[in-house]
Design a protein around this motif. Structure first.
Motif, mmCIF file in Angstrom:
data_model
loop_
_atom_site.group_PDB
_atom_site.id
_atom_site.type_symbol
_atom_site.label_atom_id
_atom_site.label_comp_id
_atom_site.label_asym_id
_atom_site.label_seq_id
_atom_site.Cartn_x
_atom_site.Cartn_y
_atom_site.Cartn_z
ATOM 1 N N UNK A 73 0.754 -1.217 0.044
ATOM 2 C CA UNK A 73 -0.129 0.046 0.139
ATOM 3 C C UNK A 73 0.777 1.323 -0.146
ATOM 4 N N UNK A 74 1.876 1.202 0.717
ATOM 5 C CA UNK A 74 2.879 2.602 0.928
ATOM 6 C C UNK A 74 3.546 2.684 -0.512
ATOM 7 N N UNK A 75 3.912 1.554 -1.127
ATOM 8 C CA UNK A 75 4.554 1.609 -2.203
ATOM 9 C C UNK A 75 3.512 2.341 -3.421
ATOM 10 N N UNK A 76 2.432 1.848 -3.320
ATOM 11 C CA UNK A 76 1.537 2.151 -4.311
ATOM 12 C C UNK A 76 0.982 3.822 -4.147
ATOM 13 N N UNK A 77 1.022 4.264 -2.987
ATOM 14 C CA UNK A 77 0.808 5.683 -2.753
ATOM 15 C C UNK A 77 2.028 6.283 -3.207
ATOM 16 N N UNK A 78 3.235 6.053 -2.787
ATOM 17 C CA UNK A 78 4.289 6.803 -3.383
ATOM 18 C C UNK A 78 4.435 6.958 -4.941
ATOM 19 N N UNK A 79 4.187 5.712 -5.360
ATOM 20 C CA UNK A 79 3.958 5.511 -7.114
ATOM 21 C C UNK A 79 2.890 6.589 -7.583
#
Length: 91
Positions: A73-79
């Motif tokens: 989820x954190x990766x998706x938000x950063x992306x």
């Protein structure tokens, strides 16, 4: 961790081979030569097979096997944030 979105040697090789096959099949379609069309389709299939083999050999996009749900989820938000900032810069 940044994703390559398919910009890997395996992806490029497979797509280039398939594109050549498409061009071959197209030329022979216009000239009404079925054997050439079949050859072009075989080249397209070879591109898929060669790309798959190269990916299996480690030249494709790496898998994220150890990522937890929260990390994903954190990766998706950063992306998404990075994509938004790039889109805003072009306005």
């Amino acid at each position: 961790m940044a994703h390559s979105h398919g910009h890997t040697p395996a992806a490029w090789t497979g797509v280039i081979i398939a594109f050549v096959g498409f061009c071959v099949a197209s030329v022979f379609t216009v000239t009404a030569q079925p054997v050439g069309v079949i050859a072009g389709l075989a080249i397209i299939a070879a591109g898929a097979v060669i790309g798959g083999i190269m990916s299996a050999a480690g030249l494709g996009q790496k898998k994220n096997k150890g990522m937890t749900a929260e990390q994903a989820r954190a990766h998706k938000r950063a992306h998404e944030e990075a994509h938004h900032s790039k889109a805003g810069a072009h306005s």
